[in-house]
Write a protein that holds these residues in place. Structure first.
Motif, PDB file in Angstrom:
ATOM      1  N   ASP A   1       3.918 -12.729  11.213  1.00  0.00           N
ATOM      2  CA  ASP A   1       4.877 -11.421  12.389  1.00  0.00           C
ATOM      3  C   ASP A   1       4.293 -10.391  12.538  1.00  0.00           C
ATOM      4  N   PRO A   2       4.029 -10.473  13.677  1.00  0.00           N
ATOM      5  CA  PRO A   2       3.802  -8.708  13.654  1.00  0.00           C
ATOM      6  C   PRO A   2       3.884  -7.555  13.004  1.00  0.00           C
ATOM      7  N   GLY A   3       5.123  -7.591  13.102  1.00  0.00           N
ATOM      8  CA  GLY A   3       6.205  -6.620  11.769  1.00  0.00           C
ATOM      9  C   GLY A   3       5.181  -6.657  10.575  1.00  0.00           C
ATOM     10  N   VAL A   4       4.617  -6.352   9.908  1.00  0.00           N
ATOM     11  CA  VAL A   4       4.119  -7.496   8.646  1.00  0.00           C
ATOM     12  C   VAL A   4       2.803  -6.866   8.840  1.00  0.00           C
ATOM     13  N   VAL A   5       2.514  -5.642   8.505  1.00  0.00           N
ATOM     14  CA  VAL A   5       0.912  -4.619   8.160  1.00  0.00           C
ATOM     15  C   VAL A   5       0.549  -4.998   6.397  1.00  0.00           C
ATOM     16  N   SER A   6      -0.805  -5.283   6.430  1.00  0.00           N
ATOM     17  CA  SER A   6      -1.892  -5.115   5.439  1.00  0.00           C
ATOM     18  C   SER A   6      -2.376  -3.798   5.080  1.00  0.00           C
ATOM     19  N   GLY A   7      -2.013  -3.015   4.190  1.00  0.00           N
ATOM     20  CA  GLY A   7      -3.313  -1.817   3.936  1.00  0.00           C
ATOM     21  C   GLY A   7      -3.697  -2.310   3.589  1.00  0.00           C
ATOM     22  N   ASN A   8      -5.153  -1.071   2.496  1.00  0.00           N
ATOM     23  CA  ASN A   8      -6.173  -1.927   1.827  1.00  0.00           C
ATOM     24  C   ASN A   8      -5.748  -2.003   0.646  1.00  0.00           C
ATOM     25  N   SER A   9      -7.289  -3.765   0.985  1.00  0.00           N
ATOM     26  CA  SER A   9      -7.154  -4.441  -0.406  1.00  0.00           C
ATOM     27  C   SER A   9      -8.015  -4.076  -0.834  1.00  0.00           C
ATOM     28  N   GLY A  10      -8.788  -3.336  -0.291  1.00  0.00           N
ATOM     29  CA  GLY A  10     -10.299  -3.221  -1.763  1.00  0.00           C
ATOM     30  C   GLY A  10     -10.561  -1.404  -2.441  1.00  0.00           C
ATOM     31  N   ASP A  11      -9.608  -0.604  -2.688  1.00  0.00           N
ATOM     32  CA  ASP A  11      -8.834   0.672  -3.480  1.00  0.00           C
ATOM     33  C   ASP A  11      -9.055   0.406  -4.500  1.00  0.00           C
ATOM     34  N   THR A  12      -9.437  -0.907  -5.045  1.00  0.00           N
ATOM     35  CA  THR A  12     -10.044  -0.796  -7.164  1.00  0.00           C
ATOM     36  C   THR A  12     -11.433  -1.272  -6.715  1.00  0.00           C
ATOM     37  N   PHE A  13     -11.770  -0.811  -8.539  1.00  0.00           N
ATOM     38  CA  PHE A  13     -12.927  -0.868  -8.759  1.00  0.00           C
ATOM     39  C   PHE A  13     -12.851  -1.817  -9.252  1.00  0.00           C
ATOM     40  N   GLY A  14     -11.958  -2.859  -9.686  1.00  0.00           N
ATOM     41  CA  GLY A  14     -11.448  -4.589 -10.351  1.00  0.00           C
ATOM     42  C   GLY A  14     -10.817  -5.347  -9.084  1.00  0.00           C
ATOM     43  N   GLN A  15     -10.832  -6.845  -9.731  1.00  0.00           N
ATOM     44  CA  GLN A  15     -10.138  -7.470  -8.720  1.00  0.00           C
ATOM     45  C   GLN A  15     -10.510  -7.111  -6.792  1.00  0.00           C
ATOM     46  N   ARG A  16     -12.203  -7.330  -7.110  1.00  0.00           N
ATOM     47  CA  ARG A  16     -11.958  -6.917  -5.551  1.00  0.00           C
ATOM     48  C   ARG A  16     -11.704  -8.159  -4.874  1.00  0.00           C
ATOM     49  N   LEU A  17     -11.925  -9.574  -5.080  1.00  0.00           N
ATOM     50  CA  LEU A  17     -11.957 -10.620  -4.075  1.00  0.00           C
ATOM     51  C   LEU A  17     -10.227 -11.325  -4.320  1.00  0.00           C
ATOM     52  N   ALA A  18      -9.608 -10.141  -4.807  1.00  0.00           N
ATOM     53  CA  ALA A  18      -8.580 -11.156  -4.905  1.00  0.00           C
ATOM     54  C   ALA A  18      -6.970 -11.102  -3.911  1.00  0.00           C
ATOM     55  N   ALA A  19      -7.876 -10.600  -2.498  1.00  0.00           N
ATOM     56  CA  ALA A  19      -7.016 -10.331  -1.802  1.00  0.00           C
ATOM     57  C   ALA A  19      -5.482  -9.805  -1.902  1.00  0.00           C
ATOM     58  N   ALA A  20      -5.525  -8.314  -3.030  1.00  0.00           N
ATOM     59  CA  ALA A  20      -4.213  -7.933  -3.077  1.00  0.00           C
ATOM     60  C   ALA A  20      -4.301  -6.435  -2.464  1.00  0.00           C
ATOM     61  N   GLY A  21      -3.264  -5.754  -2.376  1.00  0.00           N
ATOM     62  CA  GLY A  21      -2.683  -4.709  -1.347  1.00  0.00           C
ATOM     63  C   GLY A  21      -1.336  -4.430  -1.485  1.00  0.00           C
ATOM     64  N   ALA A  22      -1.610  -3.248  -0.351  1.00  0.00           N
ATOM     65  CA  ALA A  22       0.123  -2.956  -0.143  1.00  0.00           C
ATOM     66  C   ALA A  22       0.580  -3.670   1.247  1.00  0.00           C
ATOM     67  N   VAL A  23       1.286  -3.793   2.004  1.00  0.00           N
ATOM     68  CA  VAL A  23       2.022  -4.323   2.881  1.00  0.00           C
ATOM     69  C   VAL A  23       3.124  -2.951   2.951  1.00  0.00           C
ATOM     70  N   GLU A  24       3.513  -3.388   4.631  1.00  0.00           N
ATOM     71  CA  GLU A  24       4.394  -2.412   4.914  1.00  0.00           C
ATOM     72  C   GLU A  24       4.841  -3.437   6.124  1.00  0.00           C
ATOM     73  N   PHE A  25       6.359  -3.367   6.112  1.00  0.00           N
ATOM     74  CA  PHE A  25       6.992  -4.768   6.799  1.00  0.00           C
ATOM     75  C   PHE A  25       8.483  -4.030   7.795  1.00  0.00           C
ATOM     76  N   ASP A  26       8.346  -3.802   9.489  1.00  0.00           N
ATOM     77  CA  ASP A  26       9.021  -3.126   9.934  1.00  0.00           C
ATOM     78  C   ASP A  26      10.082  -3.559  11.366  1.00  0.00           C
ATOM     79  N   SER A  27      10.877  -4.157  10.011  1.00  0.00           N
ATOM     80  CA  SER A  27      11.492  -4.675  12.028  1.00  0.00           C
ATOM     81  C   SER A  27      11.360  -6.907  11.194  1.00  0.00           C
ATOM     82  N   VAL A  28      10.685  -7.216  10.325  1.00  0.00           N
ATOM     83  CA  VAL A  28      10.880  -8.098  10.165  1.00  0.00           C
ATOM     84  C   VAL A  28      11.698  -9.486   9.637  1.00  0.00           C
ATOM     85  N   PRO A  29      11.986 -10.216  10.770  1.00  0.00           N
ATOM     86  CA  PRO A  29      13.204 -11.356  10.763  1.00  0.00           C
ATOM     87  C   PRO A  29      13.069 -12.010   9.734  1.00  0.00           C
TER      88      PRO A  29
END
Length: 407
Positions: A184-212
């Motif tokens: 959905d276009p209202g789901v915006v992922s943030g930076n997933s590489g700002d850690t010294f470990g778990q670089r390949l876990a694709a984890a990170g912040a995410v914002e939800f803007d009026s997601v149905p």
């Protein structure tokens, strides 16, 4: 090795050797684990390998085209994969828990429908419903809901086909487990590489803007209030804690195996022993042997506790709605014991095992540091101290653990 849904259905879950498939996957990941970790790219290729192997649908019912396996098998798979590539093992463990979450928080028919769609689509699940994560806001509308807010940490958000997140119903504040399509276009992922470990876990912040969100994409309550959740739903907590424990054990065992192989390599004919921190040949050196002995004890002890916790968890899951509060509390405490022991073992082993290698352990080409960084990143998010306090409260005062879901 590629396993199709038809092959699983025709063979039956008991005839598919999932651990063999996991070992093949681990061997494949190990061949370029150091290079991939240092590159830190989003693990689209790794998820594709998991999908092709059939491991993503391991826990889904066989009649729906899934693997029909139980959590004992899933935990063993996570541990095996994590030993080769900690971040991918972490991603897979979160996928298993989140893809199973509808069974805990939604009705049986609802959960069956979701799992069928997930299996047909070969979804990779991400997100997070951690109790310490500030909830998103779920606002009712004429056609369902709108989801808004910011989540600081979501597992696998960079590669997931579906997210499960924690959201508070507007007006009541009741926390709910919600299924979201990240396309959905209202789901915006943030930076997933700002850690010294778990670089390949694709984890990170995410914002939800009026997601149905449709009404049937809300699984159910995550309220910790007494009487809201059944003891069976409460089993979500120990189930997730044991994912954490198996990840930590995989990390520890993976580093010990690589250090062992490195030791064999430097003992090969013509190779110098200059990298060894102690005098004498490595296999006979008393200090090296003592360190290995101590680390082996830590690993075996944590592994035994994890096995015991998995046994009681499986019995609890089999009881379903017949499970009572006291039985559930005992399962939760044992899972916390296992997670705390595995966390400590991972931290000790990923630090002290490098002493056996010596100065050569600092060489980037070996990538030994990735084990410590992956383990430490995880244990910073999931510290053992709160679990130890709950364990003490249970054994000394009989207090039941709280409904606190991990990240």
């Amino acid at each position: 090795m590629t396993v199709t849904a038809d092959e699983v259905t025709n063979a039956g879950a008991g005839q598919v050797d999932w651990l063999h498939i996991a070992r093949e996957m681990a061997d494949d990941l190990a061949t370029d684990a150091v290079e991939r970790e240092q590159a830190g790219k989003a693990p689209f290729d790794e998820v594709a390998r998991l999908r092709e192997s059939g491991l993503l649908t391991l826990l889904a019912p066989a009649e729906q085209g899934g693997g029909g396996a139980d959590w004992r098998t899933a935990y063993a798979v996570v541990r095996t994969v994590a030993a080769a590539d900690g971040a991918i093992g972490h991603l897979l463990g979160h996928h298993y828990f989140l893809s199973f979450s509808a069974r805990f928080f939604a009705g049986p028919a609802h959960a069956a429908r979701v799992e069928r769609e997930s299996t047909e689509g070969q979804w990779c699940w991400g997100g997070g419903i951690a109790s310490h994560e500030p909830p998103l806001i779920l606002t009712p509308t004429a056609n369902g809901y709108l989801l808004n807010g910011y989540q600081r940490y979501a597992a696998g958000v960079g590669v997931a086909d579906r997210l499960v997140v924690r959201a508070a119903r507007y007006g009541t504040g009741e926390p709910l487990a919600v299924l979201v399509d990240p396309a959905d276009p209202g789901v915006v992922s943030g930076n997933s590489g700002d850690t010294f470990g778990q670089r390949l876990a694709a984890a990170g912040a995410v914002e939800f803007d009026s997601v149905p969100v449709a009404a049937d994409e809300v699984f159910g309550s995550l309220s910790p209030d007494e009487g809201v959740l059944s003891p069976f739903a409460f089993l979500a907590v120990p189930t997730a804690r044991l994912v954490s424990a198996q990840f930590c054990l995989g990390i520890a065992e993976g580093l010990l195996a690589e250090v062992h192989e490195h030791g064999r390599a430097v003992r090969s004919p013509g190779q110098p022993f200059s990298s060894q921190p102690w005098p004498g040949d490595f296999p006979q050196d008393p200090y090296a042997l003592t360190v290995y002995g101590e680390l082996a004890v830590a690993t075996r002890a944590a592994s035994a506790l994890a096995d015991q916790a998995v046994d009681v968890l499986l019995r609890g899951l089999a009881q379903g709605e017949d499970l009572d509060d006291e039985e559930c509390a005992e399962i939760a405490v044992l899972a916390s014991v296992a997670e705390a022991a595995a966390s400590r073992a991972a931290q000790e082993i990923t630090t002290r095992a490098l002493d056996v290698v010596g100065v050569d352990a600092a060489a980037t080409r070996h990538g030994f540091d990735r084990f410590w960084r992956n383990a430490r990143t995880h244990t910073l998010r999931e510290p053992a101290a709160p679990r130890l306090r709950e364990i003490g409260e249970y054994f000394l005062n009989g207090a039941h653990p709280s409904f606190t879901l991990p990240a």
